[in-house]
Each structure stands twice: as structure tokens, then as C-alpha cells.
Design an enzyme around this catalytic site. Structure first.
Site, PDB file in Angstrom:
ATOM      1  N   ASN A   1      -7.004   1.977  12.790  1.00 29.99           N
ATOM      2  CA  ASN A   1      -7.041   0.684  12.122  1.00 29.99           C
ATOM      3  C   ASN A   1      -8.133  -0.247  12.610  1.00 29.99           C
ATOM      4  OD1 ASN A   1      -4.963   0.585  10.004  1.00 29.99           O
ATOM      5  ND2 ASN A   1      -3.737   1.385  11.704  1.00 29.99           N
TER       6      ASN A   1
ATOM      7  N   THR B   1       0.800  -1.222   0.000  1.00 27.02           N
ATOM      8  CA  THR B   1       0.000   0.000   0.000  1.00 27.02           C
ATOM      9  C   THR B   1       0.829   1.266   0.000  1.00 27.02           C
ATOM     10  OG1 THR B   1      -1.756  -1.186   1.120  1.00 27.02           O
ATOM     11  CG2 THR B   1      -1.956   1.169   1.079  1.00 27.02           C
TER      12      THR B   1
END
Lengths: 412, 412
Positions: free
Chosen positions: B407, B201
């Protein structure tokens, strides 16, 4: 012999006394020095952390086990100071406490097995341990309360005492095992044999009254540890003090032999399994206990390698904290584990919910149902690699804001 | 040529146009499809994640770079959906967007280099990308605003746009590099060559107007990446989509040759270093940017292995979040890194403060002074192993409650 019966016994192994007192090492002021004494001695086997940086008591304990061939009369544990990264002065301080304990409890100095847990790098206050030895001798005893006082004194960030009991009936004689553990953070034990570097913050003591040689005990301890303490991780940090010690006083009069070996080994595995579960369940800030069941692997080692990558992934662990069935993160962590596999062969289920089938999101995926499975305190994620017949079960937990708070605040 | 001068240039490399539009892939509704077009084409070199699980655009991008020998005309990026773990339908969807972009921007389909970032495992909405291609063509341009629109559209959890510019003067001609990056979580890039599994990512695009062959560009890119993007970690999670692409349009008319290679390579390293720093500085929930300077190692690889163990240790990272000079955790993490060393030879300093000297706490250790050093946004921890002459610098950050919140909430 059923597992439940094994674990239900309340009796303690004969041949030991336990005790604990307050020495002022813990900031909390709680009891922090514990002792277990085998008046007639015990044979033992120990495993220590594979961390290269080891605490002084690990260095000393390893040497003592080597010099006595595994003979142990006294287990001397303190909590509040790990006596690690304290150099030669730390080793000297540890030896000093062993010599004094040997004198007090009437054995040779190298029959004292020392352990420490707590803050790393702070000079070890040997004088505080020396000062309480007379009081320790006064408070020792063989009742469950005495044994529990040992279990409580070795706690640091643990919120619960961790004990497990099992027994094996041999011709009407009850052979007993009593296990004690501490550990809530810096938990990713990697325990090896007595040779080689060692160190960690998980401490486990397994007291039994079977009659066995140290060599026999080593043979039982390693497989029991491999599938229990070596198959858990809270935060992936392998401590410098991790120690597992199995002692056999022989006081039951029953020998470990061809006939008793299997039931005794099974009882030992149950105790280790129970303690390992209790450690993860009491992990720092833990909201969910997650069993990673990796199946269809080529080897058990590869299955474990994948389990560890997932168990150490902050992204997987934070997703678990919010019961988010983010299987993409599981797959990504497996992908960087170093184990070769093909996503197109992989199946993933969370609890009973299929989430990923043969390379794509499962057609039966129901986000709300998977989310519901993950709201349980305890659930299993199964990842089938589709490569072979090997598997492993690895126990881990979520990563929460509470974990960060605890470890940001646990100041040096 | 001074570094500062290199970085201060505002000019963009010639031969490229950039643009971005909103396609409805990001939940936020922000711009989420970006394009960069080299009307006359460009030579390129790419590095992808070493994760075995790779996103569809990595699979496709690798094949395209192989089939064209590194020729790229269009870079097509979307944010909001990673097109990863989407199986063959994901690859088909990616190819479909490449074919459509090639038609729209007048090149062959394999000269389109695709990238995706965002959620893993959700079917890729190719139709949303296809629908905005005409609009993309309308909004493209060569101004700094156009380039910035590209940089903004590829952001996911990033809070800041990440760009860096550098130029090299060759006989009065300015050869320029413009670098763009995104990435704030799942950051532990492990980039390898174009062959082999890849995925992550972190996305990085380096546009330049030097004239160079793809083979030459690969030779420059690998060392620049090794000491920048491959030397950072936010959370240790190596993504399935990580991609770094270096393009050379040739529009400056200056060739990469024996004379220009060194200054161009230095400018490239500066741009990569600046972007790598910006990525860590904007890491999810980051309070402190920590440089781990490991010295006195036998090899650079061993130095890096120790740096990574520390950079991935939740206990080290949480201590940094509260500016706690808990060097025992540093030492413990180094101890389980797998690199052999002797704590008695180790020295540790935090900023300018000595904390550990040759196996014990430094006599000059002042907790408050060390704590003060760690309250800075950015500081260096130096660990000298006392074994050799090799060293590394590795950039990482603390672990905060905010990281966990981000997260846990970034739901699938």
C-alpha cells in the site's frame, strides 16, 4: 510572556524529589521503577483512559484520588509490566506496593499514586518493586539528573526521553511546571474524568510548585489534555493504562487565582503540547509526523471525528510512509467517518500544494511538488469541508514496515 | 442437500454471457474491461457501500436500479480506475459508457449497471471503454472460460480469481448461482440498501437463473450479505465503490416461491460465504485468516462491535502476524470497543488453547501450544463475554510488513 521564554526555563518545580532504580522488571535490565516524592504532599488532578478494561494501578489510583480528594505524596511507576488483566491478584499486588511505599516515604497508603506500563496479562511481580524501595529512597534528589532518571525509567519502546519545562513569572517569583511523558505505541489516548473506566500506555506526569486546590487543577487539566493528548494517535489503539497526573506542591508560595490562572494555564498547555508532539515524533516506526488540520466543519467534534478516521486508516498511513499524495484515500476515510459532508465543497492541500478543489483534482495539482512536501519529517494536511467555522488540529503519523516489525516482535 | 454438493456444481446459470478485453486502463496491460449480458434481461437487487464519498458508477448504478425497478441487461465493469472523486465529469463519463454499451448490447441505457475499481481521483478514461465495446461483443460467451475471463478482468491487487458456484435441484431442474468477487485491500465493506450514500473496492456479482422479482431478491440479498461481506475486514478501510449485485435471469424456468426460497437462500449464503472467505484469504499481505467468534454477548450487534474493534486493531493484527498469543491486546481492543462488559466474566481461547479465564490468565495457558495454534494459516479466536446468548463470527486477518509495502507502493 512569549511561548519560547516559557519553554526555555531549566528550573524544576520545588517541593519534589525524583529517583529511579533497576528492579529487573524490564527484559533489557534498564532502570524500571521510578518514584517522585512530595515531602509535604501535593494537590492533584488525574485523568485516565476511557478503555473499559483497565490496569490494576488505574483502578487503585482512581480510588486513591477519590478517597484523598486528590492528595498525592508519592508517585510510584514501573515499566515492563502493565499489571493489566491480572484480576484481583493484580489489584492486591498494586495495593501491596502502595502500602510499602507509604511506609518507606512517610505518608498514608492512599496518598501513593501507582502507575504501570508494559506487557499486559502477565502476573505482576510486586516483590521486585518492594525489594528496591530502600534503594529508591537512597537515590532520590531534586536535580535535573534526578528528574531525568525518572523520565528514563518509565520508558518502554520509547527511543527518547520526553520532558518539557515551563515557568511563569509572578512578581519576580518563578512558578514552574515540569512534565514527563512516555509512550510510543498503543497510542490513541481517550482520557476522561476520574469517574468511569480508565486504562492506557501513555503516562504523563505534570509537576508544578504553584499552590492550588485539586478542583482548580481539574479545571485546568481537562482543556489542556483535550487539545494535546486527546488529539493525537499513533495506531488508534487506546491503551488500558493511559494516565495523566497534574500535581501542585505549593512550594513556590504563589497561589492559583484570578490573576495567575491564565498564564499558568497557558504554560500548562505548552508543556502538554510539547509532550504530545514528542510522543508522536517518537512513535513506533514513525517516518513522518502529520498534522491533520480539519477546517470549515460544523463543530469541533465533527472535525475531530474526520481527523480520527483518517489518522486510523491504514491506507492513508501507508501512503504517507512513501510520501504518496494519494488524497483519494483521505477523502474515502473522511467519507466513512460518519460525518455528513459534500465532496463538491471540499478543498484539500498538502503542505502548500493544492491537491483537491471542490470535488475534483485541483487544476494546480503537481504530483512531484506534493510528493516533495511529504518528504519532510513533519507537514500539515488541510482539509476544508466548506460547511462551517469549526476546526481542529490532530497529530498523527505514518504506518511503516518498522511499526509492524516492532509490534510483531514485542512478544507476550 | 449437503453444502458440499451445492458448491461442487460446475454448471453456470443460463441466460448470461460473459467477456473481457484489454482497454489499457490497468498499468499491467492485463484485461481490464469486463461485461456480462443478459440477452433477455434480468431482475436484480444491489447493495452499495455506506461510505459518503461514492464513485461515479455507484451514483449512476443507484439511479439506474431506481429508475428500472431493478431491471438489468448489462453489467459493465472496469478495473484500474475507480472513477471516484472525479466530480461531475466522472459521472458524465460513466453515463457516456452506459449509453454506448446500451446501444451496443441492445437495451435501454439505464439497464446498464456500471462498476469501477482502481485508483481514486484520476479522471476517468471513458474513451478507452468506448473503444473496446465492439471487441467485447465479439469475445462474449457462456462457457466457464468466458465466466472466468470476467472474474480475472475485474481484479486489481488480487492475486487470485474469486469465483463460487452453487445449485439447487428443483424437480430435476438445476437452478444455478455463479458468484464472482474482487477485493484485496480497502476491505471493510459496510453495505446498505439502495437508498443512501454508497461506495467501495469490493465488487461482487451473483448471477442466477431462477425466476424472481427484484423485491424478492432484495429480501434474500440483505441477510446473505450481513453475515458474509458485512462480516469481514482486511484493513478497516471502507471503500467508496463497494457493490454487491444479485441478478436473476429466470432462464431455469423455476420460480422463487415458498417451496424454493429456503434452499435457494441457503445456496446464495454459501456462495457469499465462500467469496467472503476468498477475499480475506487473498487479502494484501495476509499470512493468517482469523475468525473472531464472539459469544455470550447481549446482542449480535454488540458482538460484532467488539469483533470489529479487534479486527481493526494494529496491535492485535501485528501480534497475529508473528503467531504471538498476546491476548492482552485482544482484551484491550474489546475494552475500547464501546461495548460494556466485565473482564472478570470473560473467557478467551485461541484455537483449542485456553488463554484467559474469568479475568486472569488461564491456569492452563501454555504459550508454546497457543503459539503453535497460531502458526496455522487459518484459526479461530473465541471470546466469550459471559453476558448473554448472542454471538457473531467475523473474518479478518493479520497485518504484515507486506501489507505496508503493497500500500505504500500502490501510488497515485
Amino acid at each position: 510572556m512569549e511561548n519560547e521564554q516559557i519553554l526555555k526555563t531549566q528550573g524544576l518545580p520545588q517541593g519534589f524529589v525524583w529517583g529511579a532504580v533497576k528492579a529487573g522488571i524490564k527484559v533489557s535490565g534498564n532502570a524500571d521503577v521510578a518514584v517522585a516524592v512530595a515531602a509535604k504532599g501535593a494537590n492533584g488532578a488525574a485523568m485516565f483512559t476511557k478503555n473499559q478494561v483497565v490496569a490494576a494501578p488505574v483502578t487503585v489510583g482512581r480510588r486513591h484520588m477519590a478517597s484523598t480528594g486528590g492528595r498525592v505524596s508519592v508517585v510510584l511507576v514501573n515499566a515492563g509490566n502493565a499489571n493489566c488483566a491480572t484480576g484481583q491478584p493484580g489489584v492486591d499486588a498494586c495495593v501491596q506496593t502502595c502500602v510499602a511505599a507509604a511506609e518507606r516515604f512517610h505518608c498514608i497508603f492512599d496518598e501513593v499514586f501507582p502507575s504501570s506500563t508494559g506487557i499486559i496479562g502477565v502476573p505482576f511481580p510486586a516483590e521486585k518493586v518492594l525489594a528496591v524501595l530502600p534503594e529508591l529512597e537512597q537515590v532520590m534528589g531534586a536535580t535535573p539528573e534526578h528528574a531525568d532518571s525518572f523520565a528514563q525509567a518509565i520508558m518502554t519502546t520509547d527511543t527518547k526521553m520526553k520532558v518539557a519545562r515551563a515557568s511563569v513569572d509572578v512578581d519576580g517569583v518563578e512558578v514552574r511546571i515540569f512534565g514527563v511523558a512516555k509512550g510510543a505505541g498503543m497510542i490513541h489516548p481517550q482520557l476522561g474524568g476520574p469517574v468511569g473506566p480508565a486504562h492506557a500506555t501513555m503516562l504523563v506526569y505534570l509537576f508544578s510548585d504553584i499552590a492550588a486546590e485539586s478542583e482548580q487543577l481539574r479545571g485546568l487539566l481537562e482543556p489542556a489534555v483535550e487539545r494535546s493528548f486527546n488529539s493525537i494517535s499513533i495506531d488508534g489503539d487506546t491503551s488500558t493504562n493511559d494516565t495523566v497526573l497534574l500535581l501542585a506542591s505549593g512550594a513556590s508560595g504563589v497561589k492559583l487565582d484570578a490573576r495567575t490562572q491564565e498564564p499558568f494555564a497557558n504554560a500548562l498547555k505548552l508543556v502538554c503540547g510539547s509532550l504530545a508532539y514528542q510522543i508522536v515524533d517518537d512513535g513506533e516506526g514513525v517516518g513522518h509526523v502529520v498534522t491533520l488540520h480539519i477546517t470549515g466543519a460544523r463543530t469541533e467534534a465533527e472535525a475531530k471525528q474526520i481527523a480520527k478516521a483518517i489518522a486510523h486508516s491504514p491506507l492513508c498511513k501507508t501512503a504517507w510512509s512513501s510520501a504518496d499524495p494519494n488524497w483519494g484515500r483521505l477523502l474515502a476515510a473522511a467519507g466513512y467517518s460518519g460525518v455528513a459532508f459534500d465532496p463538491a465543497l471540499v478543498n484539500i492541500t498538502i503542505g502548500a500544494q493544492p491537491v483537491f478543489e471542490l470535488g475534483v483534482r485541483s487544476a494546480a495539482f503537481q504530483k512531484e511538488a506534493a510528493h516533495a512536501e511529504m518528504q519532510a519529517r513533519d507537514y500539515t494536511i488541510t482539509i476544508d469541508l466548506g460547511l462551517g467555522e469549526a476546526e481542529c488540529r490532530f497529530l498523527t503519523c505514518d504506518l511503516t514496515e518498522e511499526y509492524v516489525r516492532i509490534n510483531a516482535d514485542y512478544s507476550s
